[in-house]
Design an enzyme around this catalytic site. Structure first.
Site, short mmCIF file in Angstrom:
data_model
loop_
_atom_site.label_atom_id
_atom_site.label_comp_id
_atom_site.label_asym_id
_atom_site.label_seq_id
_atom_site.Cartn_x
_atom_site.Cartn_y
_atom_site.Cartn_z
N GLU A 289 -1.30 -8.13 -1.68
CA GLU A 289 -0.58 -7.28 -1.64
C GLU A 289 -0.18 -5.80 -1.55
O GLU A 289 1.20 -5.39 -1.67
CB GLU A 289 -0.33 -7.55 -3.15
CG GLU A 289 -0.19 -9.46 -3.35
CD GLU A 289 1.73 -9.36 -2.92
OE1 GLU A 289 2.40 -8.90 -2.52
OE2 GLU A 289 1.53 -10.74 -2.12
N CYS B 114 17.76 -15.56 5.56
CA CYS B 114 18.50 -14.89 5.13
C CYS B 114 18.24 -13.51 6.27
O CYS B 114 17.58 -12.04 5.58
CB CYS B 114 18.90 -14.66 3.96
SG CYS B 114 19.87 -13.85 3.38
N CYS C 194 22.58 -19.16 8.37
CA CYS C 194 23.09 -20.15 6.64
C CYS C 194 23.47 -21.65 6.26
O CYS C 194 23.11 -22.09 5.68
CB CYS C 194 24.89 -19.52 6.80
SG CYS C 194 24.68 -17.78 5.84
N CYS D 248 20.10 -22.73 4.71
CA CYS D 248 19.92 -22.15 3.76
C CYS D 248 20.53 -22.67 2.50
O CYS D 248 21.09 -23.07 2.14
CB CYS D 248 20.63 -20.20 3.06
SG CYS D 248 20.56 -19.80 1.70
N CYS E 269 27.32 -18.94 -1.86
CA CYS E 269 26.89 -17.41 -1.49
C CYS E 269 27.79 -16.72 -1.66
O CYS E 269 28.78 -17.18 -1.29
CB CYS E 269 26.13 -17.73 -0.34
SG CYS E 269 26.04 -16.17 0.08
#
Length: 367
Positions: free
Chosen positions: A43, A196, A204, A207, A213
């Site tokens: 991370e 995205c 899209c 998605c 959305c």
DNA sequence: AAGTCGGGGCG
DNA sequence: CGCCCAGACTT
């Protein structure tokens, strides 16, 4: 659905989780063994750095440093050696400091408490959430560039930066599920990076959130997420620097950067901010001598996130003994031989210069 | 709230 | 060349 309520939050999260589980995921080195140590290292490396860039650095790092104790037992030079080329070198210092604290205050066992790990240097709210959710599946949200973009588009957020930032944290805080937070967070990030898309238009039709959305099937003209961590006019400032490349028997003279913020702790060629300064230095140590070969190399451009640096390298091959300079080196620098035995941090452009010079002299020898 | 911190990759 | 990248920290 754009109006948040208890039910819609659950639908949103479930769709993301289902999507994540239903698609083939790439396996990443730090998800093979999700120890909190591994996830912590990954991370930190992943802050402002692409996954594909991090992978080889991560593998080398955890092989050499498999736990916090091994980091504490080493030193900053060697840690920066393994970080060289990744950039944002303060992250390496943060890792060292965090490892030191974990050994000292927690007997070498990485704590699982959100407040505690948030207090470690280099770990903010998002990274703390990522570490605890991905490693331990604890229910904390992540808000990185990918998640931001997905949420801004889904809810059609616009306004001033600080307001949106507050709103985004409030949203992810409610969206992150009690169970499967690991899947949800990874799903949100992957949705951002694979569906995205930031530059190209989003895909899209693939998605799971398309139906509700706000920005579905948007034609992407101008990226919107740049308002967050990229500044306009980023290369406004231009600076010039003279670098002195001293070579003696295939070894380069390098100085440690002791102050300032850029490249602190790394080793670079002696730098000067005028040719006069450079000349003075050469004269002081009697480095100009008929037998020494002096070559002005072609200038190099190196862009930082906020500065454009023009580097003027001057290469001098020393062919004589110089006791005065040898004494100076012992105090202020090293002779570096590129064999990899000297484990120190070296910035990319400096390393590239050395490689270029070595390759050039080798190719000359072969003819 | 804005500036700082690297380096790479892509269109 | 502009934009982006599993952001955090300082001023």
């Amino acid at each position: 659905m754009n109006d948040m309520n208890d039910k819609n939050e659950k639908i949103f999260s479930r769709r993301v989780v289902q999507w994540y589980l239903s698609t083939k995921r790439r396996s990443l080195p730090w998800t093979q063994n999700r120890s909190i140590y591994n996830v912590w290292i990954s991370e930190i490396m992943l802050q402002q750095t692409r996954v594909s860039t991090v992978i080889p650095y991560y593998n080398r790092f955890v092989k050499r440093f498999p736990n916090v104790q091994s980091i504490v037992d080493s030193n900053m030079d060697e840690i920066l050696y393994y970080w060289s080329g990744l950039g944002y070198y303060a992250r390496a210092r943060n890792i060292y400091e965090t490892a030191r604290r974990v050994v000292k205050d927690f007997k070498g066992v990485f704590p699982l408490d959100f407040q505690t790990i948030s207090s470690f240097p280099g770990i903010g709210r998002s990274t703390a959430g990522a570490i605890l959710s991905i490693s331990e599946n604890l229910s904390f949200p992540v808000l990185d560039g990918n998640v931001r973009r997905v949420l801004i588009r889904f809810f059609g957020l616009k306004g001033i930066k600080s307001q949106i930032e507050k709103e985004l944290w409030s949203i992810v805080d409610r969206l992150v599920p009690k169970v499967d937070s690991r899947i949800f967070n990874q799903g949100m990030m992957d949705l951002g990076s694979e569906i995205c898309l930031p530059l190209k238009s989003p895909i899209c039709q693939d998605c799971p959130l398309e139906k509700d959305c706000f920005s579905r099937n948007m034609k992407l003209i101008k990226p919107e997420s740049s308002i967050f961590h990229d500044r306009k006019n980023r290369y406004l400032k231009e600076k010039e620097v003279q670098l002195l490349i001293l070579i003696k028997k295939d070894r380069f003279f390098l100085k440690k950067v002791l102050k300032g913020r850029i490249w602190r702790g790394l080793y670079i060629f002696p730098e000067f901010y005028s040719t006069d300064q450079l000349r003075l230095f050469l004269k002081k140590f009697d480095l100009i001598y008929p037998k020494d070969q002096i070559i002005k190399m072609k200038p190099i451009l190196h862009s930082f996130s906020h500065i454009k640096l023009k580097i003027f390298p001057t290469k001098i091959t020393i062919r004589k003994r110089n006791d005065q300079f040898s004494e100076h080196i012992k105090k202020h620098g090293i002779w570096y031989d590129m064999s990899g035995k000297q484990k120190i941090g070296i910035p990319k452009p400096i390393y590239s210069l050395m490689k270029e010079i070595i390759n050039f002299s080798n190719s000359k020898k072969s003819f």
